[in-house]
Design an enzyme around this catalytic site. Structure first.
Site, PDB file in Angstrom:
ATOM      1  N   TYR A  98       0.854  -1.181   0.000  1.00  0.00           N
ATOM      2  CA  TYR A  98       0.000   0.000   0.000  1.00  0.00           C
ATOM      3  C   TYR A  98       0.892   1.233   0.000  1.00  0.00           C
ATOM      4  O   TYR A  98       1.844   1.308   0.778  1.00  0.00           O
ATOM      5  CB  TYR A  98      -0.896  -0.001   1.241  1.00  0.00           C
ATOM      6  CG  TYR A  98      -1.788   1.215   1.405  1.00  0.00           C
ATOM      7  CD1 TYR A  98      -1.502   2.171   2.380  1.00  0.00           C
ATOM      8  CD2 TYR A  98      -2.914   1.399   0.610  1.00  0.00           C
ATOM      9  CE1 TYR A  98      -2.321   3.284   2.547  1.00  0.00           C
ATOM     10  CE2 TYR A  98      -3.738   2.510   0.782  1.00  0.00           C
ATOM     11  CZ  TYR A  98      -3.444   3.446   1.742  1.00  0.00           C
ATOM     12  OH  TYR A  98      -4.249   4.544   1.915  1.00  0.00           O
ATOM     13  N   ASP A 128       9.291   3.140  -0.663  1.00  0.00           N
ATOM     14  CA  ASP A 128       8.250   3.788   0.133  1.00  0.00           C
ATOM     15  C   ASP A 128       8.564   3.501   1.601  1.00  0.00           C
ATOM     16  O   ASP A 128       8.199   2.453   2.127  1.00  0.00           O
ATOM     17  CB  ASP A 128       6.870   3.248  -0.258  1.00  0.00           C
ATOM     18  CG  ASP A 128       5.779   3.890   0.573  1.00  0.00           C
ATOM     19  OD1 ASP A 128       4.595   3.699   0.239  1.00  0.00           O
ATOM     20  OD2 ASP A 128       6.100   4.571   1.560  1.00  0.00           O
ATOM     21  N   LYS A 184       4.749   9.750   8.491  1.00  0.00           N
ATOM     22  CA  LYS A 184       4.623   9.217   9.850  1.00  0.00           C
ATOM     23  C   LYS A 184       5.665   9.785  10.820  1.00  0.00           C
ATOM     24  O   LYS A 184       5.565  10.924  11.256  1.00  0.00           O
ATOM     25  CB  LYS A 184       4.611   7.686   9.815  1.00  0.00           C
ATOM     26  CG  LYS A 184       3.407   7.135   9.008  1.00  0.00           C
ATOM     27  CD  LYS A 184       3.372   5.634   8.989  1.00  0.00           C
ATOM     28  CE  LYS A 184       2.375   5.120   7.969  1.00  0.00           C
ATOM     29  NZ  LYS A 184       1.000   5.095   8.451  1.00  0.00           N
TER      30      LYS A 184
END
Ligand code: KE4
Length: 427
Positions: free
Chosen positions: A144, A239, A267
């Protein structure tokens, strides 16, 4: 306030917010029941609006590596707010953060800040297409990368949790430009590049997957991908929205000794406030407007409060032994959970890298999307709710990662394992 408990608030939320939540994976669809509304966090603890306390193993899906309301982060945000919340113009913090990231991740020679991980991955893929003049994108089944059109093809996280087909609304002509591969299968990658290499702009992946639950890269997989991409003139995009600054000071690329062409971050870089970033090779990043023709922008990119929180968080991670402590907490949880499952005769597999882990309700091993899917969602759901009863908040999905924080001491590990001892026996 009327209806101020989780049940009442959720009933009200459903009137005005799709599914009652502002992000699908929060809706408990993967575990059943009503999502919990929280009132406050302190260190490793969350307190819900009904006054129940839980040890928090979600950490806002990764950002809260220091725990909740970390004093230096709160102070930095408060001090920044008193100087104004946004300028829409450059400020010193952005330069300091860019310099700090480059020091931690030498492959990131230049970077651009955004306000989310999705913006970062969207921008990185547009940049790769603009830089190479090619259009095809390679991603891996179950990974994802945010909710961008090109990524919602066999995606993980909430898409997997909700069992959604590739999302409606994504133009077929665009989805056809996303080529998907099985994770940890270098032979399949070699075959695809041999057939399609000349049209591939980039290959993007989570170097350690968090969005199928945690999956580790097989030995040589990442190195093989790096070589393949280089050989075919495609860019390698890591990623590291989830792994960046979590698995090592320099993220997964430091842990596995790789040098991606572009890296996406989020994050932890924002310390719990909205920050994303993409960066990498100087010759590539110089194509980003206004230095070059590839356009990307953001009203609140580099927001002073978010940057202040991110700087305070990343500086706190420079504390000697911080990553050793994260590893120690992760190991204690892994060993304890496996011991309790064995004692209760429950068959599980636990995948962990450092402070991110997932307990799969399957004999395992789990190393790609099909093997992750052998896990019992039903059993995980029962375990999840039994752990809630024991005052432990796990990610509400079998296909997500749990995150340990520096706020977790032996007491918190013991509390978690005591709840697990009872939860496994209740299955
Ligand atoms: P955001 O746009 O949510 O900041 O980042 C998207 C993203 C990109 N890349 C990776 C590897 C990610 O894990 C994420 C977001 N992760 C999910 C949890 N698996 C965020 C939680 C949510 O969607 O609410």
């Amino acid at each position: 306030m009327e209806n101020s408990g989780s049940q009442g608030l959720f009933a009200r939320a459903l009137q005005h917010i799709p599914g009652g939540v502002n992000s699908p994976v929060r809706a408990f669809r993967g575990v059943g029941g009503t999502p919990i509304f929280f009132r406050e966090g302190a260190g490793p603890w969350l307190t819900d609006v009904d006054g129940n306390r839980y040890v928090d193993h979600v950490g806002s899906w990764g950002p809260l590596i220091l725990g909740h309301a970390y004093p230096a982060v709160v102070r930095a945000v408060m001090e920044a707010a008193q100087r104004g919340t946004s300028f829409g113009a450059p400020h010193a913090g952005e330069v300091e953060l860019a310099e700090l990231v480059s020091r931690r991740m030498p492959s990131v020679e230049m970077l651009r800040l955004t306000s989310s991980g999705t913006e970062a991955t969207l921008a990185a893929v547009r940049l790769a297409r603009g830089f190479t003049g090619r259009e095809a994108l390679v991603k891996f089944e179950g990974c994802y990368h945010g909710w961008g059109d090109s990524f919602l093809v066999k995606a993980g996280s909430g898409v997997e949790t909700l069992g959604l087909p590739d999302s409606p609304g994504v133009p077929k002509t665009l989805a056809q430009l996303t080529l998907t591969l099985p994770y940890n299968n270098l032979e399949a990658a070699k075959a695809l590049f041999a057939a399609e290499g000349q049209r591939i702009a980039a290959v993007i992946l989570e170097p350690v997957v968090g969005n199928m639950g945690v999956l580790k890269p097989s030995p040589g997989f990442l190195q093989g991908l790096q070589s393949l991409a280089r050989a075919h003139g495609a860019l390698l995009i890591f990623d590291e929205v989830m792994t960046g600054f979590r698995l090592a000071p320099g993220g997964a690329q430091e842990l596995y000794g790789l040098k991606p062409d572009l890296t996406c971050l989020g994050k932890v870089i924002g310390g719990g406030l909205p920050v994303g970033a993409y960066g990498g090779r100087r010759d590539v990043m110089q194509h980003v407007a206004p230095a070059g023709p590839v356009y990307q922008a953001g009203t609140l990119s580099g927001n002073p409060l978010a940057v202040a929180a991110g700087l305070a968080c990343l500086k706190a991670l420079e504390e000697p032994g911080a990553y050793a402590r994260l590893e120690a907490v992760g190991r204690a949880l892994e060993e304890g959970l496996l011991a309790e499952a064995k004692a209760a005769g429950v068959s599980v597999t636990l995948n962990r890298v450092g402070s991110m882990w997932t307990l799969f309700f399957t004999p395992g091993p789990v190393y790609d999307y099909p093997t992750a899917k052998t896990a019992s969602v039903e059993r995980f759901g029962r375990f999840f709710h039994a752990m809630l009863e024991g005052g432990v908040y796990l990610p509400p999905s079998q296909f997500e990662a749990a995150f340990a924080s520096l706020a977790m001491g032996p007491d918190v590990v013991a509390h978690t394992l005591e709840a697990a001892r009872k939860a496994f026996r209740s299955l």
